[in-house]
Design a protein around this motif. Structure first.
Motif: not given
Length: 209
Positions: A53-56, A58-63, A70-76, A185-191
């Motif tokens: 993910s450090t090497a990527t 493009s915004g496609d890598a999720l962490i 807040g009591g939660f985790s998400v992938t972004a 497409e941008r919503i699908e990628k980031f949100y």
């Protein structure tokens, strides 16, 4: 139901400049700005992204992004910029055309938690049009979603989405503001990854527990 099934159509060319403090009453003011390379997206640990993910960039890598307050985790997507909030996180694209806030909204139950978030938006943007809420999922949680449009004081419009999830009356809301001409497409990628990857955590537990 996925977000894009009901996303409003039309391209009006408006550009987002998010009004500060839209849901500050729910989540608290931003405490710090951090990058994933510094914090790993975790508000308490010093974990770092994987080499892949450090090497990527493009915004496609999720962490994973963890908010123990807040009591939660998400992938972004790694390309998003993070702001730490009192009870959550704010994630935004580099260009600022998408801003996503994730946070706890208390032990209200689903209907009340969702309504509280919408009321906070309306308090900042009185000129708000919102569709009737529909059933949705936040990660694996039962939830509801509203989408709509707000008009800022200078006369331009911004679209938004609110998705609220519930677990034993604990509620969390994911709020997205975006430019009116945002592409699916941008919503699908980031949100969408943030919605799909939401997971509640218990105090003292890891996100996988």
């Amino acid at each position: 139901m996925r977000l894009l099934d009901r996303w409003p159509k039309g391209r009006e060319g408006f550009v987002l400049a998010l009004a500060a403090g839209v849901i500050a009453a729910l989540l608290g003011a931003a405490a710090a700005v951090y990058t994933w390379g510094e914090s790993g997206g975790d508000d308490e640990s010093s974990a770092t992204p994987t080499a892949e993910s450090t090497a990527t960039r493009s915004g496609d890598a999720l962490i994973p992004v963890v908010s123990r307050a807040g009591g939660f985790s998400v992938t972004a997507p790694e390309a998003l910029v993070g702001d730490k909030l009192a009870k959550g996180v704010k994630l935004s694209t580099q260009s600022g055309d998408i801003v996503i806030t994730v946070g706890a909204t208390g032990r209200k139950g689903l209907a009340a938690g969702h309504a509280t978030t919408l009321e906070a938006i309306r308090a900042t943007f009185p000129k708000m049009r919102v569709e009737k809420p529909v059933a949705a999922e936040l990660g694996s949680l039962e939830g509801r979603r509203s989408i709509g449009v707000v008009r800022r004081a200078r006369g331009d419009d911004v679209v938004f989405s609110v998705t609220t999830g519930v677990l034993q009356r604990r509620t969390w809301s994911v709020v997205m503001f975006a430019s009116r001409d945002i592409s699916p497409e941008r919503i699908e990628k980031f949100y969408q990854p943030v919605l799909d990857g939401f997971q509640p955590i218990r105090a003292g537990a890891t996100p996988q527990d």
